[in-house]
Scaffold this motif. Structure first.
Motif, PDB file in Angstrom:
ATOM      1  N   LYS A 154      44.402  25.483  19.558  1.00  0.00           N
ATOM      2  CA  LYS A 154      43.787  26.218  18.456  1.00  0.00           C
ATOM      3  C   LYS A 154      43.024  27.449  18.954  1.00  0.00           C
ATOM      4  CE  LYS A 154      42.948  22.156  15.507  1.00  0.00           C
ATOM      5  NZ  LYS A 154      41.893  21.383  14.807  1.00  0.00           N
ATOM      6  N   ASN A 155      42.832  28.383  18.028  1.00  0.00           N
ATOM      7  CA  ASN A 155      41.962  29.528  18.297  1.00  0.00           C
ATOM      8  C   ASN A 155      40.586  29.240  17.709  1.00  0.00           C
ATOM      9  OD1 ASN A 155      43.967  31.179  19.511  1.00  0.00           O
ATOM     10  ND2 ASN A 155      44.767  31.689  17.497  1.00  0.00           N
ATOM     11  N   TYR A 156      39.553  29.580  18.466  1.00  0.00           N
ATOM     12  CA  TYR A 156      38.186  29.336  18.017  1.00  0.00           C
ATOM     13  C   TYR A 156      37.439  30.666  17.856  1.00  0.00           C
ATOM     14  CZ  TYR A 156      38.927  24.392  18.816  1.00  0.00           C
ATOM     15  OH  TYR A 156      39.418  23.110  18.748  1.00  0.00           O
ATOM     16  N   TYR A 157      36.446  30.642  16.961  1.00  0.00           N
ATOM     17  CA  TYR A 157      35.716  31.848  16.610  1.00  0.00           C
ATOM     18  C   TYR A 157      34.211  31.554  16.619  1.00  0.00           C
ATOM     19  CZ  TYR A 157      40.429  32.478  14.769  1.00  0.00           C
ATOM     20  OH  TYR A 157      41.785  32.507  14.641  1.00  0.00           O
ATOM     21  N   LEU A 158      33.430  32.609  16.734  1.00  0.00           N
ATOM     22  CA  LEU A 158      31.970  32.479  16.829  1.00  0.00           C
ATOM     23  C   LEU A 158      31.312  32.852  15.508  1.00  0.00           C
ATOM     24  CD1 LEU A 158      31.515  34.123  20.331  1.00  0.00           C
ATOM     25  CD2 LEU A 158      31.673  31.693  19.808  1.00  0.00           C
ATOM     26  N   GLY A 159      30.463  31.947  15.019  1.00  0.00           N
ATOM     27  CA  GLY A 159      29.757  32.201  13.768  1.00  0.00           C
ATOM     28  C   GLY A 159      28.559  33.119  13.934  1.00  0.00           C
ATOM     29  N   ASN A 160      28.080  33.263  15.164  1.00  0.00           N
ATOM     30  CA  ASN A 160      27.002  34.209  15.470  1.00  0.00           C
ATOM     31  C   ASN A 160      27.105  34.590  16.949  1.00  0.00           C
ATOM     32  OD1 ASN A 160      26.092  31.494  16.188  1.00  0.00           O
ATOM     33  ND2 ASN A 160      24.099  32.418  16.619  1.00  0.00           N
ATOM     34  N   ILE A 161      26.555  35.723  17.282  1.00  0.00           N
ATOM     35  CA  ILE A 161      26.669  36.264  18.642  1.00  0.00           C
ATOM     36  C   ILE A 161      25.271  36.425  19.249  1.00  0.00           C
ATOM     37  CG2 ILE A 161      27.491  38.177  20.076  1.00  0.00           C
ATOM     38  CD1 ILE A 161      29.752  36.746  18.720  1.00  0.00           C
ATOM     39  N   LEU A 162      25.089  35.864  20.452  1.00  0.00           N
ATOM     40  CA  LEU A 162      23.876  36.089  21.223  1.00  0.00           C
ATOM     41  C   LEU A 162      24.222  36.895  22.465  1.00  0.00           C
ATOM     42  CD1 LEU A 162      22.171  32.548  21.161  1.00  0.00           C
ATOM     43  CD2 LEU A 162      21.889  34.435  19.557  1.00  0.00           C
ATOM     44  N   SER A 163      23.343  37.799  22.852  1.00  0.00           N
ATOM     45  CA  SER A 163      23.568  38.546  24.079  1.00  0.00           C
ATOM     46  C   SER A 163      23.410  37.625  25.284  1.00  0.00           C
ATOM     47  CB  SER A 163      22.608  39.739  24.179  1.00  0.00           C
ATOM     48  OG  SER A 163      21.267  39.301  24.129  1.00  0.00           O
ATOM     49  N   ASP A 164      23.888  38.062  26.444  1.00  0.00           N
ATOM     50  CA  ASP A 164      23.914  37.202  27.630  1.00  0.00           C
ATOM     51  C   ASP A 164      22.536  36.691  28.022  1.00  0.00           C
ATOM     52  OD1 ASP A 164      26.540  37.868  27.535  1.00  0.00           O
ATOM     53  OD2 ASP A 164      26.645  38.822  29.501  1.00  0.00           O
ATOM     54  N   ASP A 165      21.489  37.487  27.774  1.00  0.00           N
ATOM     55  CA  ASP A 165      20.136  37.095  28.206  1.00  0.00           C
ATOM     56  C   ASP A 165      19.379  36.292  27.154  1.00  0.00           C
ATOM     57  OD1 ASP A 165      19.903  39.219  26.444  1.00  0.00           O
ATOM     58  OD2 ASP A 165      18.199  40.113  27.479  1.00  0.00           O
ATOM     59  N   VAL A 166      20.054  35.937  26.072  1.00  0.00           N
ATOM     60  CA  VAL A 166      19.439  35.114  25.023  1.00  0.00           C
ATOM     61  C   VAL A 166      20.095  33.741  25.037  1.00  0.00           C
ATOM     62  CG1 VAL A 166      18.952  34.867  22.563  1.00  0.00           C
ATOM     63  CG2 VAL A 166      18.978  37.139  23.605  1.00  0.00           C
ATOM     64  N   THR A 167      19.287  32.699  25.049  1.00  0.00           N
ATOM     65  CA  THR A 167      19.804  31.340  24.992  1.00  0.00           C
ATOM     66  C   THR A 167      19.660  30.801  23.574  1.00  0.00           C
ATOM     67  OG1 THR A 167      17.661  30.367  25.574  1.00  0.00           O
ATOM     68  CG2 THR A 167      19.131  30.935  27.394  1.00  0.00           C
ATOM     69  N   GLY A 168      20.285  29.630  23.346  1.00  0.00           N
ATOM     70  CA  GLY A 168      20.045  28.971  22.073  1.00  0.00           C
ATOM     71  C   GLY A 168      21.259  28.756  21.205  1.00  0.00           C
ATOM     72  N   ILE A 170       3.439  43.648  25.815  1.00  0.00           N
ATOM     73  CA  ILE A 170       3.884  42.249  25.827  1.00  0.00           C
ATOM     74  C   ILE A 170       5.288  42.249  26.421  1.00  0.00           C
ATOM     75  CG2 ILE A 170       4.476  40.217  24.459  1.00  0.00           C
ATOM     76  CD1 ILE A 170       2.469  41.085  22.371  1.00  0.00           C
ATOM     77  N   HIS A 171       5.418  41.663  27.580  1.00  0.00           N
ATOM     78  CA  HIS A 171       6.702  41.686  28.282  1.00  0.00           C
ATOM     79  C   HIS A 171       7.355  40.308  28.198  1.00  0.00           C
ATOM     80  CE1 HIS A 171       5.669  45.638  29.800  1.00  0.00           C
ATOM     81  NE2 HIS A 171       4.489  45.149  30.168  1.00  0.00           N
ATOM     82  N   ILE A 172       8.564  40.275  27.656  1.00  0.00           N
ATOM     83  CA  ILE A 172       9.257  39.023  27.378  1.00  0.00           C
ATOM     84  C   ILE A 172      10.120  38.610  28.566  1.00  0.00           C
ATOM     85  CG2 ILE A 172      10.807  37.832  25.797  1.00  0.00           C
ATOM     86  CD1 ILE A 172       8.156  38.745  24.559  1.00  0.00           C
ATOM     87  N   ALA A 173       9.953  37.354  28.986  1.00  0.00           N
ATOM     88  CA  ALA A 173      10.735  36.825  30.109  1.00  0.00           C
ATOM     89  C   ALA A 173      11.977  36.093  29.626  1.00  0.00           C
ATOM     90  CB  ALA A 173       9.865  35.879  30.944  1.00  0.00           C
ATOM     91  N   ASN A 174      11.833  35.316  28.531  1.00  0.00           N
ATOM     92  CA  ASN A 174      12.956  34.529  28.016  1.00  0.00           C
ATOM     93  C   ASN A 174      13.004  34.586  26.496  1.00  0.00           C
ATOM     94  OD1 ASN A 174      11.787  32.640  30.548  1.00  0.00           O
ATOM     95  ND2 ASN A 174      13.967  33.084  30.623  1.00  0.00           N
ATOM     96  N   LYS A 175      14.224  34.637  25.961  1.00  0.00           N
ATOM     97  CA  LYS A 175      14.427  34.667  24.510  1.00  0.00           C
ATOM     98  C   LYS A 175      15.366  33.525  24.127  1.00  0.00           C
ATOM     99  CE  LYS A 175      15.526  38.694  25.775  1.00  0.00           C
ATOM    100  NZ  LYS A 175      16.160  40.019  25.953  1.00  0.00           N
ATOM    101  N   HIS A 176      14.933  32.694  23.188  1.00  0.00           N
ATOM    102  CA  HIS A 176      15.691  31.495  22.841  1.00  0.00           C
ATOM    103  C   HIS A 176      15.773  31.353  21.325  1.00  0.00           C
ATOM    104  CE1 HIS A 176      17.168  27.357  23.262  1.00  0.00           C
ATOM    105  NE2 HIS A 176      16.298  27.015  22.322  1.00  0.00           N
ATOM    106  N   LEU A 177      16.991  31.331  20.771  1.00  0.00           N
ATOM    107  CA  LEU A 177      17.181  31.135  19.330  1.00  0.00           C
ATOM    108  C   LEU A 177      17.169  29.637  19.031  1.00  0.00           C
ATOM    109  CD1 LEU A 177      17.793  32.181  16.494  1.00  0.00           C
ATOM    110  CD2 LEU A 177      20.236  32.152  17.085  1.00  0.00           C
TER     111      LEU A 177
END
Length: 228
Positions: free
Chosen positions: A93-107, A195-202
């Protein structure tokens, strides 16, 4: 189940397209032409469209807790594609993404082989509040949080209907809820007030949250379970 619904779950067509096909006499139930879109289908009946048997497609829906450095791409040949973390997906099967996070964002990332559901989900996520957990490099003061809120209210990037809520979880953790506002633009606002952000998590989109799902793990859900 109505014949119209059966067609939309079996073939890649909209409800209006299904009704059109039925009314044109292109569908048969147990060999009998049915032109009523509201005709009720029993589980043991055979349905054909243009003479070809059809059955309800069983789609897969996944919620993934994306690790850092993995990429939201459907190119499976890429080693760091999030698809390579989903072991239960079908290779056929082909799979698709319902939302996109950039490489430096987790979650939270939503993945499915149901293309129509994915397209609807992409639009829905734009209307929902997204909850991020931000880890800062230094201690954040209450005064800086107030300045961050003020910077949002005066930002030229702010759109009609945009919302923001910022709460301190601890000295170096912010819980951020945003709607109709880019995370990238918000990070720029943080930087402007030191304010400097180290990690971003959805953590959550709408009513759907990761809960205690560990980084790199995923859950296979039903379409009802995965509603935003």
């Amino acid at each position: 189940m109505r014949l119209t619904q059966f067609l939309t779950l079996s073939v890649a067509m909209s409800r209006n397209q299904a009704k059109y096909c039925i009314r044109k006499g292109r569908t048969c139930v147990d060999g009998k032409v049915i032109i009523d879109p509201n005709f009720q289908i029993a589980n043991n009946l055979t349905v054909t469209l243009d003479g070809n048997p059809i059955s309800i497609v069983k789609y897969q829906y996944f919620m993934l807790n994306k690790p850092p450095s993995f990429t939201c791409t459907t190119v499976e040949s890429e080693e760091k594609s999030v698809l390579n973390l989903i072991k239960k997906r079908s290779k056929a099967k082909n799979y698709y993404l319902g939302n996109i996070l950039s490489d430096d964002v987790t979650g939270l990332v939503l993945i499915s082989d149901n293309a129509r559901w994915v397209n609807r989900t992409k639009l829905k996520t734009l209307e929902k509040i997204s909850v991020y957990q931000l880890k800062t490099k230094e201690i954040v003061t209450d005064d800086q949080v107030l300045k961050m809120k003020e910077a949002f209210l005066t930002s030229g990037k702010r759109q009609m209907g945009s919302e923001i809520d910022i709460q301190k979880k601890d000295e170096q953790t912010l819980m951020l809820s945003i709607k109709h506002f880019s995370l990238t633009d918000l990070i720029d606002l943080c930087t402007s007030i030191n304010i400097h952000i180290a990690n971003k998590h959805l953590q959550q989109v709408g009513a759907l949250g990761l809960g205690d799902l560990k980084t790199g793990d995923y859950l296979e859900l039903t379409e009802k379970d995965i509603r935003l």
